[in-house]
Design a protein around this motif. Structure first.
Motif, PDB file in Angstrom:
ATOM      1  N   ARG A   1       0.842  -1.208   0.000  1.00 27.15           N
ATOM      2  CA  ARG A   1       0.000   0.000   0.000  1.00 27.15           C
ATOM      3  C   ARG A   1       0.875   1.255   0.000  1.00 27.15           C
ATOM      4  NH1 ARG A   1      -5.092   1.933   1.765  1.00 27.15           N
ATOM      5  NH2 ARG A   1      -4.927   3.935   2.802  1.00 27.15           N
ATOM      6  N   SER A   2       1.864   1.284   0.854  1.00 27.57           N
ATOM      7  CA  SER A   2       2.779   2.423   0.920  1.00 27.57           C
ATOM      8  C   SER A   2       3.486   2.645  -0.419  1.00 27.57           C
ATOM      9  CB  SER A   2       3.799   2.199   2.040  1.00 27.57           C
ATOM     10  OG  SER A   2       4.800   3.167   2.021  1.00 27.57           O
ATOM     11  N   ASN A   3       3.959   1.556  -1.023  1.00 28.85           N
ATOM     12  CA  ASN A   3       4.656   1.660  -2.302  1.00 28.85           C
ATOM     13  C   ASN A   3       3.738   2.167  -3.410  1.00 28.85           C
ATOM     14  OD1 ASN A   3       6.940   0.600  -1.075  1.00 28.85           O
ATOM     15  ND2 ASN A   3       6.565  -1.472  -1.790  1.00 28.85           N
ATOM     16  N   ILE A   4       2.517   1.643  -3.456  1.00 27.74           N
ATOM     17  CA  ILE A   4       1.568   2.055  -4.496  1.00 27.74           C
ATOM     18  C   ILE A   4       1.172   3.512  -4.297  1.00 27.74           C
ATOM     19  CG2 ILE A   4      -0.745   1.658  -5.449  1.00 27.74           C
ATOM     20  CD1 ILE A   4       1.461  -0.436  -6.223  1.00 27.74           C
ATOM     21  N   LEU A   5       0.949   3.923  -3.062  1.00 21.52           N
ATOM     22  CA  LEU A   5       0.613   5.331  -2.805  1.00 21.52           C
ATOM     23  C   LEU A   5       1.748   6.254  -3.253  1.00 21.52           C
ATOM     24  CD1 LEU A   5      -1.195   5.155   0.660  1.00 21.52           C
ATOM     25  CD2 LEU A   5      -2.183   5.826  -1.559  1.00 21.52           C
ATOM     26  N   GLU A   6       2.981   5.829  -3.042  1.00 24.36           N
ATOM     27  CA  GLU A   6       4.130   6.626  -3.467  1.00 24.36           C
ATOM     28  C   GLU A   6       4.181   6.730  -4.997  1.00 24.36           C
ATOM     29  OE1 GLU A   6       8.880   6.944  -2.357  1.00 24.36           O
ATOM     30  OE2 GLU A   6       7.763   5.154  -1.780  1.00 24.36           O
ATOM     31  N   ILE A   7       3.928   5.629  -5.677  1.00 23.63           N
ATOM     32  CA  ILE A   7       3.903   5.642  -7.142  1.00 23.63           C
ATOM     33  C   ILE A   7       2.785   6.543  -7.642  1.00 23.63           C
ATOM     34  CG2 ILE A   7       3.425   4.229  -9.189  1.00 23.63           C
ATOM     35  CD1 ILE A   7       4.808   1.885  -7.635  1.00 23.63           C
ATOM     36  N   LEU A   8       1.587   6.403  -7.084  1.00 23.51           N
ATOM     37  CA  LEU A   8       0.449   7.213  -7.515  1.00 23.51           C
ATOM     38  C   LEU A   8       0.676   8.696  -7.233  1.00 23.51           C
ATOM     39  CD1 LEU A   8      -2.522   4.885  -6.469  1.00 23.51           C
ATOM     40  CD2 LEU A   8      -1.613   5.277  -8.786  1.00 23.51           C
ATOM     41  N   ALA A   9       1.313   9.007  -6.112  1.00 23.74           N
ATOM     42  CA  ALA A   9       1.609  10.410  -5.792  1.00 23.74           C
ATOM     43  C   ALA A   9       2.550  11.000  -6.842  1.00 23.74           C
ATOM     44  CB  ALA A   9       2.220  10.523  -4.398  1.00 23.74           C
ATOM     45  N   TYR A  10       3.558  10.240  -7.235  1.00 25.36           N
ATOM     46  CA  TYR A  10       4.462  10.723  -8.285  1.00 25.36           C
ATOM     47  C   TYR A  10       3.704  10.920  -9.597  1.00 25.36           C
ATOM     48  CZ  TYR A  10       7.810  10.898 -12.014  1.00 25.36           C
ATOM     49  OH  TYR A  10       8.487  11.284 -13.145  1.00 25.36           O
ATOM     50  N   LEU A  11       2.901   9.929  -9.982  1.00 25.24           N
ATOM     51  CA  LEU A  11       2.152  10.038 -11.236  1.00 25.24           C
ATOM     52  C   LEU A  11       1.233  11.246 -11.226  1.00 25.24           C
ATOM     53  CD1 LEU A  11       1.297   6.284 -11.885  1.00 25.24           C
ATOM     54  CD2 LEU A  11       3.001   7.698 -13.082  1.00 25.24           C
TER      55      LEU A  11
ATOM     56  N   SER B   1      -3.473  -7.566  -4.177  1.00 28.62           N
ATOM     57  CA  SER B   1      -4.421  -7.057  -5.176  1.00 28.62           C
ATOM     58  C   SER B   1      -5.568  -6.314  -4.507  1.00 28.62           C
ATOM     59  CB  SER B   1      -4.974  -8.208  -6.021  1.00 28.62           C
ATOM     60  OG  SER B   1      -3.955  -8.772  -6.814  1.00 28.62           O
ATOM     61  N   LYS B   2      -5.976  -6.782  -3.342  1.00 26.82           N
ATOM     62  CA  LYS B   2      -7.069  -6.123  -2.610  1.00 26.82           C
ATOM     63  C   LYS B   2      -6.686  -4.699  -2.205  1.00 26.82           C
ATOM     64  CE  LYS B   2     -10.346  -6.907   1.131  1.00 26.82           C
ATOM     65  NZ  LYS B   2     -10.426  -5.495   1.450  1.00 26.82           N
ATOM     66  N   VAL B   3      -5.392  -4.432  -2.054  1.00 22.79           N
ATOM     67  CA  VAL B   3      -4.933  -3.085  -1.718  1.00 22.79           C
ATOM     68  C   VAL B   3      -5.433  -2.091  -2.767  1.00 22.79           C
ATOM     69  CG1 VAL B   3      -2.887  -1.607  -1.531  1.00 22.79           C
ATOM     70  CG2 VAL B   3      -2.962  -3.807  -0.345  1.00 22.79           C
ATOM     71  N   TYR B   4      -5.362  -2.462  -4.045  1.00 26.25           N
ATOM     72  CA  TYR B   4      -5.869  -1.577  -5.105  1.00 26.25           C
ATOM     73  C   TYR B   4      -7.345  -1.277  -4.889  1.00 26.25           C
ATOM     74  CZ  TYR B   4      -1.706  -2.411  -8.034  1.00 26.25           C
ATOM     75  OH  TYR B   4      -0.433  -2.464  -8.544  1.00 26.25           O
ATOM     76  N   GLN B   5      -8.132  -2.297  -4.575  1.00 28.67           N
ATOM     77  CA  GLN B   5      -9.556  -2.094  -4.355  1.00 28.67           C
ATOM     78  C   GLN B   5      -9.794  -1.147  -3.187  1.00 28.67           C
ATOM     79  OE1 GLN B   5     -11.072  -6.042  -3.788  1.00 28.67           O
ATOM     80  NE2 GLN B   5     -10.738  -6.628  -5.910  1.00 28.67           N
ATOM     81  N   ASP B   6      -9.002  -1.291  -2.140  1.00 26.87           N
ATOM     82  CA  ASP B   6      -9.157  -0.441  -0.967  1.00 26.87           C
ATOM     83  C   ASP B   6      -8.757   1.008  -1.250  1.00 26.87           C
ATOM     84  OD1 ASP B   6      -9.987  -2.717   0.372  1.00 26.87           O
ATOM     85  OD2 ASP B   6      -8.063  -3.020   1.407  1.00 26.87           O
ATOM     86  N   LEU B   7      -7.743   1.193  -2.083  1.00 25.80           N
ATOM     87  CA  LEU B   7      -7.260   2.537  -2.389  1.00 25.80           C
ATOM     88  C   LEU B   7      -8.132   3.263  -3.387  1.00 25.80           C
ATOM     89  CD1 LEU B   7      -3.399   2.020  -2.736  1.00 25.80           C
ATOM     90  CD2 LEU B   7      -4.610   3.188  -0.889  1.00 25.80           C
ATOM     91  N   LEU B   8      -8.629   2.524  -4.349  1.00 21.19           N
ATOM     92  CA  LEU B   8      -9.324   3.166  -5.464  1.00 21.19           C
ATOM     93  C   LEU B   8     -10.777   2.918  -5.340  1.00 21.19           C
ATOM     94  CD1 LEU B   8      -6.796   1.964  -8.143  1.00 21.19           C
ATOM     95  CD2 LEU B   8      -6.784   4.127  -6.949  1.00 21.19           C
TER      96      LEU B   8
END
Length: 159
Positions: A69-79, A152-159
């Motif tokens: 989750r932390s890694n994906i949030l960091e990627i999305l923040a950059y994007l 994969s569920k992390v994506y569902q929770d974030l988005l």
């Protein structure tokens, strides 16, 4: 697209890196995605981390959902800072690698030996690309797939 931007017709870029996982993906994204948010047209970016977050030799070292989750949030923040307005990010969850064993366990590898023998030989050499999925050990395959599903569920929770 051609009518909008003759210089970038069929603008397609595959920034995939074999072996990349969410822990190192931000650096890959920064290297691969260089856009001018002020002048470039919106784009569709596909963010797909197929399974390397769960393909470690030690099942205790698989990426945790919290770290993912932390890694994906960091990627999305950059994007969010570099993609032009109106762009979209399509996220695709991790694979269920059990399909590899389930499909191939009773087949011969092109080398002429059964796939399970190849998997165990690669594990013995410490050279398996994904020992949690490419193994005769059903417990390890299920554990690895469960972790992939949790990531994969992390994506569902974030988005």
């Amino acid at each position: 697209m051609l009518g909008r931007n003759r210089c970038m017709f069929r603008d397609y870029h595959n920034g995939g890196i074999n072996g990349a996982d969410s822990n190192g993906e931000l650096a890959n994204v920064k290297e691969a995605i260089r856009r001018n948010p002020e002048t470039d047209y919106p784009l569709l970016l596909v963010l797909e981390l197929v399974g390397n977050d769960v393909c470690h030799r030690d099942l205790n070292k698989l990426t945790t959902p919290e770290k993912f989750r932390s890694n994906i949030l960091e990627i999305l923040a950059y994007l969010d800072t570099t993609l032009p307005a109106g762009s979209h990010v399509l996220t695709i969850g991790l694979a269920d690698g059990r399909v590899l064993y389930d499909t191939l366990h009773d087949k011969l590898h092109p080398m002429g030996v059964p796939y399970p023998d190849v998997y165990e030989y690669l594990i013995c050499l410490d050279a398996s690309p994904c020992p949690g999925w490419l193994t005769t050990n059903a417990t390890a395959r299920n554990f690895t797939s469960d972790r992939a599903a949790n990531l994969s569920k992390v994506y569902q929770d974030l988005l």
